[in-house]
Design a protein around this motif. Structure first.
Motif, PDB file in Angstrom:
ATOM      1  N   ILE A 100       0.840  -1.210   0.000  1.00  0.00           N
ATOM      2  CA  ILE A 100       0.000   0.000   0.000  1.00  0.00           C
ATOM      3  C   ILE A 100       0.865   1.247   0.000  1.00  0.00           C
ATOM      4  O   ILE A 100       0.590   2.226  -0.700  1.00  0.00           O
ATOM      5  CB  ILE A 100      -0.948  -0.002   1.221  1.00  0.00           C
ATOM      6  CG1 ILE A 100      -2.044  -1.046   1.020  1.00  0.00           C
ATOM      7  CG2 ILE A 100      -1.564   1.370   1.431  1.00  0.00           C
ATOM      8  CD1 ILE A 100      -2.937  -1.243   2.205  1.00  0.00           C
ATOM      9  N   LYS A 101       1.947   1.203   0.774  1.00  0.00           N
ATOM     10  CA  LYS A 101       2.807   2.386   0.878  1.00  0.00           C
ATOM     11  C   LYS A 101       3.432   2.735  -0.461  1.00  0.00           C
ATOM     12  O   LYS A 101       3.814   3.883  -0.701  1.00  0.00           O
ATOM     13  CB  LYS A 101       3.885   2.165   1.940  1.00  0.00           C
ATOM     14  CG  LYS A 101       3.355   2.459   3.334  1.00  0.00           C
ATOM     15  CD  LYS A 101       4.401   2.221   4.403  1.00  0.00           C
ATOM     16  CE  LYS A 101       3.825   2.444   5.789  1.00  0.00           C
ATOM     17  NZ  LYS A 101       4.644   1.788   6.818  1.00  0.00           N
ATOM     18  N   LYS A 102       3.568   1.727  -1.331  1.00  0.00           N
ATOM     19  CA  LYS A 102       4.152   2.000  -2.646  1.00  0.00           C
ATOM     20  C   LYS A 102       3.157   2.684  -3.586  1.00  0.00           C
ATOM     21  O   LYS A 102       3.541   3.244  -4.607  1.00  0.00           O
ATOM     22  CB  LYS A 102       4.622   0.687  -3.283  1.00  0.00           C
ATOM     23  CG  LYS A 102       5.964   0.218  -2.754  1.00  0.00           C
ATOM     24  CD  LYS A 102       6.384  -1.051  -3.456  1.00  0.00           C
ATOM     25  CE  LYS A 102       7.252  -1.915  -2.540  1.00  0.00           C
ATOM     26  NZ  LYS A 102       6.971  -3.346  -2.730  1.00  0.00           N
ATOM     27  N   PHE A 127      -3.976  -1.436  10.957  1.00  0.00           N
ATOM     28  CA  PHE A 127      -4.854  -0.454  11.600  1.00  0.00           C
ATOM     29  C   PHE A 127      -4.158   0.872  11.893  1.00  0.00           C
ATOM     30  O   PHE A 127      -4.739   1.751  12.518  1.00  0.00           O
ATOM     31  CB  PHE A 127      -5.444  -1.036  12.890  1.00  0.00           C
ATOM     32  CG  PHE A 127      -6.329  -2.214  12.634  1.00  0.00           C
ATOM     33  CD1 PHE A 127      -7.340  -2.111  11.682  1.00  0.00           C
ATOM     34  CD2 PHE A 127      -6.150  -3.408  13.297  1.00  0.00           C
ATOM     35  CE1 PHE A 127      -8.155  -3.193  11.415  1.00  0.00           C
ATOM     36  CE2 PHE A 127      -6.973  -4.495  13.039  1.00  0.00           C
ATOM     37  CZ  PHE A 127      -7.979  -4.395  12.092  1.00  0.00           C
ATOM     38  N   ASN A 128      -2.941   1.016  11.449  1.00  0.00           N
ATOM     39  CA  ASN A 128      -2.250   2.312  11.566  1.00  0.00           C
ATOM     40  C   ASN A 128      -2.676   3.153  10.363  1.00  0.00           C
ATOM     41  O   ASN A 128      -2.183   2.988   9.265  1.00  0.00           O
ATOM     42  CB  ASN A 128      -0.739   2.067  11.565  1.00  0.00           C
ATOM     43  CG  ASN A 128       0.035   3.361  11.674  1.00  0.00           C
ATOM     44  OD1 ASN A 128      -0.534   4.442  11.588  1.00  0.00           O
ATOM     45  ND2 ASN A 128       1.340   3.245  11.847  1.00  0.00           N
ATOM     46  N   ASN A 129      -3.648   4.061  10.604  1.00  0.00           N
ATOM     47  CA  ASN A 129      -4.252   4.711   9.447  1.00  0.00           C
ATOM     48  C   ASN A 129      -3.421   5.840   8.842  1.00  0.00           C
ATOM     49  O   ASN A 129      -3.874   6.516   7.931  1.00  0.00           O
ATOM     50  CB  ASN A 129      -5.672   5.181   9.759  1.00  0.00           C
ATOM     51  CG  ASN A 129      -5.698   6.125  10.936  1.00  0.00           C
ATOM     52  OD1 ASN A 129      -4.720   6.831  11.179  1.00  0.00           O
ATOM     53  ND2 ASN A 129      -6.797   6.126  11.669  1.00  0.00           N
ATOM     54  N   SER A 130      -2.212   6.030   9.332  1.00  0.00           N
ATOM     55  CA  SER A 130      -1.391   7.092   8.729  1.00  0.00           C
ATOM     56  C   SER A 130      -1.004   6.732   7.293  1.00  0.00           C
ATOM     57  O   SER A 130      -0.642   7.601   6.513  1.00  0.00           O
ATOM     58  CB  SER A 130      -0.136   7.339   9.573  1.00  0.00           C
ATOM     59  OG  SER A 130       0.694   6.203   9.501  1.00  0.00           O
ATOM     60  N   ALA A 131      -1.120   5.453   6.919  1.00  0.00           N
ATOM     61  CA  ALA A 131      -0.712   5.041   5.578  1.00  0.00           C
ATOM     62  C   ALA A 131      -1.782   5.317   4.539  1.00  0.00           C
ATOM     63  O   ALA A 131      -1.512   5.290   3.349  1.00  0.00           O
ATOM     64  CB  ALA A 131      -0.380   3.559   5.573  1.00  0.00           C
TER      65      ALA A 131
HETATM   66  C1  LIG Z   1       2.107   4.331  11.982  1.00  0.00           C
HETATM   67  O1  LIG Z   1       2.971   4.421  10.858  1.00  0.00           O
HETATM   68  C2  LIG Z   1       3.848   5.544  10.879  1.00  0.00           C
HETATM   69  C3  LIG Z   1       4.646   5.599   9.605  1.00  0.00           C
HETATM   70  O2  LIG Z   1       4.289   4.626   8.744  1.00  0.00           O
HETATM   71  C4  LIG Z   1       4.765   5.404  12.091  1.00  0.00           C
HETATM   72  O3  LIG Z   1       5.619   6.549  12.144  1.00  0.00           O
HETATM   73  C5  LIG Z   1       3.942   5.347  13.339  1.00  0.00           C
HETATM   74  O4  LIG Z   1       4.744   5.125  14.466  1.00  0.00           O
HETATM   75  C6  LIG Z   1       2.923   4.204  13.277  1.00  0.00           C
HETATM   76  N1  LIG Z   1       2.054   4.256  14.409  1.00  0.00           N
HETATM   77  C7  LIG Z   1       1.843   3.198  15.192  1.00  0.00           C
HETATM   78  C8  LIG Z   1       0.874   3.381  16.352  1.00  0.00           C
HETATM   79  O5  LIG Z   1       2.354   2.122  14.960  1.00  0.00           O
END
Ligand SMILES: *[C@@H]1O[C@H](CO)[C@@H](O)[C@H](O)[C@H]1NC(C)=O
Ligand SMILES: *[C@@H]1O[C@H](CO)[C@@H](O)[C@H](O)[C@H]1NC(C)=O
Ligand SMILES: *[C@@H]1O[C@H](CO)[C@@H](O)[C@H](O)[C@H]1NC(C)=O
Ligand SMILES: *[C@@H]1O[C@H](CO)[C@@H](O)[C@H](O)[C@H]1NC(C)=O
Ligand SMILES: *[C@@H]1O[C@H](CO)[C@@H](O)[C@H](O)[C@H]1NC(C)=O
Ligand SMILES: *[C@@H]1O[C@H](CO)[C@@H](O)[C@H](O)[C@H]1NC(C)=O
Ligand SMILES: *[C@@H]1O[C@H](CO)[C@@H](O)[C@H](O)[C@H]1NC(C)=O
Ligand SMILES: *[C@@H]1O[C@H](CO)[C@@H](O)[C@H](O)[C@H]1NC(C)=O
Length: 626
Positions: A100-102, A127-131
């Motif tokens: 997904i990151k790609k 479930f780390n929605n920052s991606a």
């Molecule tokens: C979620 O992903 C980001 C970068 O991909 C990372 O910096 C962050 O620590 C992650 N958060 C958790 C809760 O794993």
């Protein structure tokens, strides 16, 4: 054995003809459930990019299922930007998240389905929605399924759902649940009347934020509409000032916009912006613009026509053609009389002199001299008709002249671009240089000329100076029959201005919004428009805020106002000059005649002789020199 071998090779051959990825296992999702998943996850996209992270039996089985169920085209392991559907399939959550990151640029209208062929725990990296950016995400695994909350409420969270139907993007009324949205605006009456800003830290960056503590700050047409939208969508807000030196910014090239609230929109610093934003193609290419809420026309205020008194006022009752016609009729008639006098022996002999013909005919025309001799002669009917025509013309002339001289004369009004151009008017704006193509209809060659007459107004003092000088036009917009200037103007500045009838341009006013806000905002604006609430607010704000002189600009003052003019010297000037020149010529002729008669003696002697003769022949009538 033989039969077995034949059967095996036949079945292999059949398998070869099929797709190479045919798997033997069965998928862990029921077919009808998988159909439901596809339908719910890819509601709007019409093609799909598929990414498989491994070729385990489970993955192959699910992929087979996908091939059977998915109704549109799909691409394998390549990403096509036009395809807004994405399908990630695998057995390891780490591999999937890498994949997904790609994927470049996760957009708001992307629909992403992730199928994991194992049980995933709640601390999975999936479930780390920052991606995921602002895309729509559905995750299906053996241990359950999750949906990332709608992209307009931050922070977004994954919620576990218990039916595949719950995956669908909900089309219900959006409720921001009192979340704070970042909004950008400026003071732009009558749209907004924002005034004071304070410094505030937002997301770690200093920003100018409008205080909303004055009742005045809540006024304005677009502000009222914005407040309705905020109430309906249930959000709170902070209104910021555009960063930098631009309000809207400028388009540099097809992909780059510099400065202003459009750039802030693109950088996703703000969710919404308003303040006289125009629905133009340039801006539309860079940000999402809502349905327009109103059509606004651009007009100029031009100086009122001044009162004039013309030296040639006496000539005004007749048009140029009539004067030419009269002159040619006179000359033709003279020529006829002159020629006839030479041919016809019965015709008065005095008419063999062209000058006498001319003066006599003018005399008849003006009915000022009717010598007895004429009556007996053969040209009786001709003279009668000539006099009748003269009587008609003079009656028409005198009555028209009286009406004209009694009312005031004005310069002609400036109502079209052509007249604007002829009057050599300048115009200007105090804001950043306008994109001329937005303001004016550039297909009109006269509009092109306006560019050359533009002045950048640095400050109000300069504007006042230009207005006082007189050949300056004020740009503004007309909303619901009311004029609103683009720049700030005092009431007094407008005293001598009126509205130019021909609009020079028009635009549609919109809100700039982030894409995910487009649908709900559009819906509210359309509702407000169809119910007439927009017009209601518009009229209310303008009625309260319009100054007296702004209402006056549509009233004309250069009409006959019922008062009678006292005649001055100027409008009669041409008449007096005619008299003066005539007398001068007569005197000169008289003098030259005397000189001619006197020959050797002096003029004084001659005069003395004449007066002596005069004394002797008192019974005789004197000859009239005039
Ligand atoms: C979620 O992903 C980001 C970068 O991909 C990372 O910096 C962050 O620590 C992650 N958060 C958790 C809760 O794993
Ligand atoms: C996965 O979870 C289901 C129930 O949700 C359970 O029955 C199954 O044993 C689990 N499988 C594994 C490999 O943990
Ligand atoms: C899968 O499909 C079956 C049969 O249509 C249905 O009973 C079941 O509830 C579905 N499972 C889910 C999780 O929706
Ligand atoms: C707006 O959101 C708040 C917070 O979630 C909620 O309490 C309130 O009922 C909502 N108002 C409306 C009209 O939905
Ligand atoms: C802004 O506020 C100040 C002080 O309240 C006032 O004098 C000024 O006229 C206001 N400006 C505008 C454009 O309303
Ligand atoms: C704004 O204009 C000032 C003066 O013209 C200039 O010094 C400043 O760098 C400009 N700021 C930006 C962000 O362009
Ligand atoms: C657009 O302008 C920016 C900044 O000047 C520049 O970096 C970019 O290469 C330009 N793009 C094109 C397509 O010209
Ligand atoms: C306004 O501009 C004019 C000319 O551009 C300048 O001479 C004048 O000093 C300015 N006035 C103020 C108050 O800035």
């Amino acid at each position: 054995m033989l039969i077995f071998m034949i059967l095996t090779s036949v079945s292999l051959a059949i398998a070869d003809k099929n797709d190479i990825f045919v798997s033997k296992g069965r998928s862990w999702i029921a077919d009808e459930n998988f159909t439901e998943i596809i339908k719910s996850s890819f509601a709007s996209s019409r093609c799909c990019n598929v990414f498989l992270t491994d070729w385990t039996e489970d993955s192959s089985a699910v992929f087979d299922q996908f091939k059977n169920v998915y109704p549109y085209d799909y691409l394998l392991e390549t990403s096509m930007h036009e395809c807004r559907g994405y399908f990630f399939l695998g057995s390891s959550d780490d591999d999937i998240i890498e994949s997904i990151k790609k994927t470049p640029l996760l957009q708001w209208d992307m629909e992403i389905l992730i199928v994991v062929n194992k049980n995933i725990s709640s601390d999975s990296c999936l479930f780390n929605n920052s991606a995921y950016g602002i895309a729509n995400i559905n995750i299906v695994s053996i241990s359950g399924m999750w949906k990332l909350s709608e992209n307009y409420v931050r922070p977004r969270v994954f919620t576990k759902i218990d039916s595949y139907e719950g995956m669908q993007i909900k089309d219900v009324t959006i409720n921001f649940q009192n979340k704070e949205l970042q909004v950008c605006s400026i003071s732009s009456p009558p749209m907004t009347y924002l005034n004071h800003t304070i410094q505030k830290t937002i997301d770690g960056i200093e920003a100018d934020v409008y205080t909303m503590d004055d009742e005045l700050d809540w006024d304005g047409v677009e502000m009222k509409l914005f407040l309705i939208i905020a109430e309906k969508l249930n959000f709170t807000w902070t209104i910021r000032k555009p960063e930098g030196n631009y309000t809207y910014g400028q388009r540099i090239n097809d992909t780059y916009w510099m400065g202003g609230l459009i750039q802030m929109m693109r950088e996703q610093k703000i969710d919404m912006a308003f303040a006289s934003i125009w629905l133009t193609l340039d801006q539309y290419k860079f940000v999402s613009l809502s349905e327009s809420w109103y059509q606004i026309y651009i007009h100029f205020l031009v100086p009122r026509p001044h009162r004039t008194t013309s030296f040639w006022a006496l000539s005004r009752p007749f048009s140029e053609e009539i004067w030419y016609l009269l002159l040619s009729a006179l000359l033709l008639h003279c020529l006829y009389t002159y020629v006839r006098a030479w041919i016809d022996p019965k015709f008065p002999r005095q008419y063999r002199n062209f000058l006498i013909v001319l003066t006599d005919l003018i005399g008849y025309l003006l009915s000022s001299s009717v010598p007895k001799t004429a009556r007996k002669r053969t040209n009786k009917l001709q003279i009668l008709l000539w006099q009748t025509a003269g009587w008609l013309i003079i009656t028409a002339y005198s009555s028209s002249l009286a009406a004209r001289l009694a009312s005031s004369e004005y310069e002609s009004r400036i109502d079209t671009l052509e007249q604007f151009s002829k009057a050599n008017l300048q115009w200007g704006l105090g804001k950043e240089l306008p994109p001329f193509d937005d303001y004016f209809d550039m297909t009109n060659p006269l509009s092109m000329k306006l560019r050359g007459r533009f002045h950048y107004i640095k400050n109000y003092t300069q504007l006042e100076q230009l207005i006082r000088r007189g050949n300056y036009a004020i740009l503004g917009k007309v909303m619901d029959d009311s004029f609103v200037p683009m720049d700030y103007l005092a009431n007094d500045d407008l005293k001598n201005y009126r509205l130019m009838r021909q609009p020079v341009g028009q635009f549609y006013a919109t809100f700039a919004v982030q894409p995910w806000l487009l649908k709900p905002v559009d819906e509210i604006i359309l509702r407000l428009r169809e119910t007439g609430i927009i017009i209601g607010h518009l009229r209310d704000v303008i009625r309260r805020r319009d100054s007296y002189n702004l209402r006056e600009v549509t009233v004309e003052h250069d009409r006959y106002d019922g008062s009678i003019q006292v005649l001055g010297l100027m409008p009669l000037g041409a008449g007096f000059i005619l008299l003066f020149v005539g007398s001068l010529i007569a005197s000169l002729t008289f003098y030259l005649e005397l000189r001619h008669a006197a020959e050797a003696t002096s003029v004084q002697n001659l005069l003395r002789n004449i007066s002596k003769k005069h004394g002797l022949d008192q019974s005789r009538t004197t000859h009239d020199f005039g």
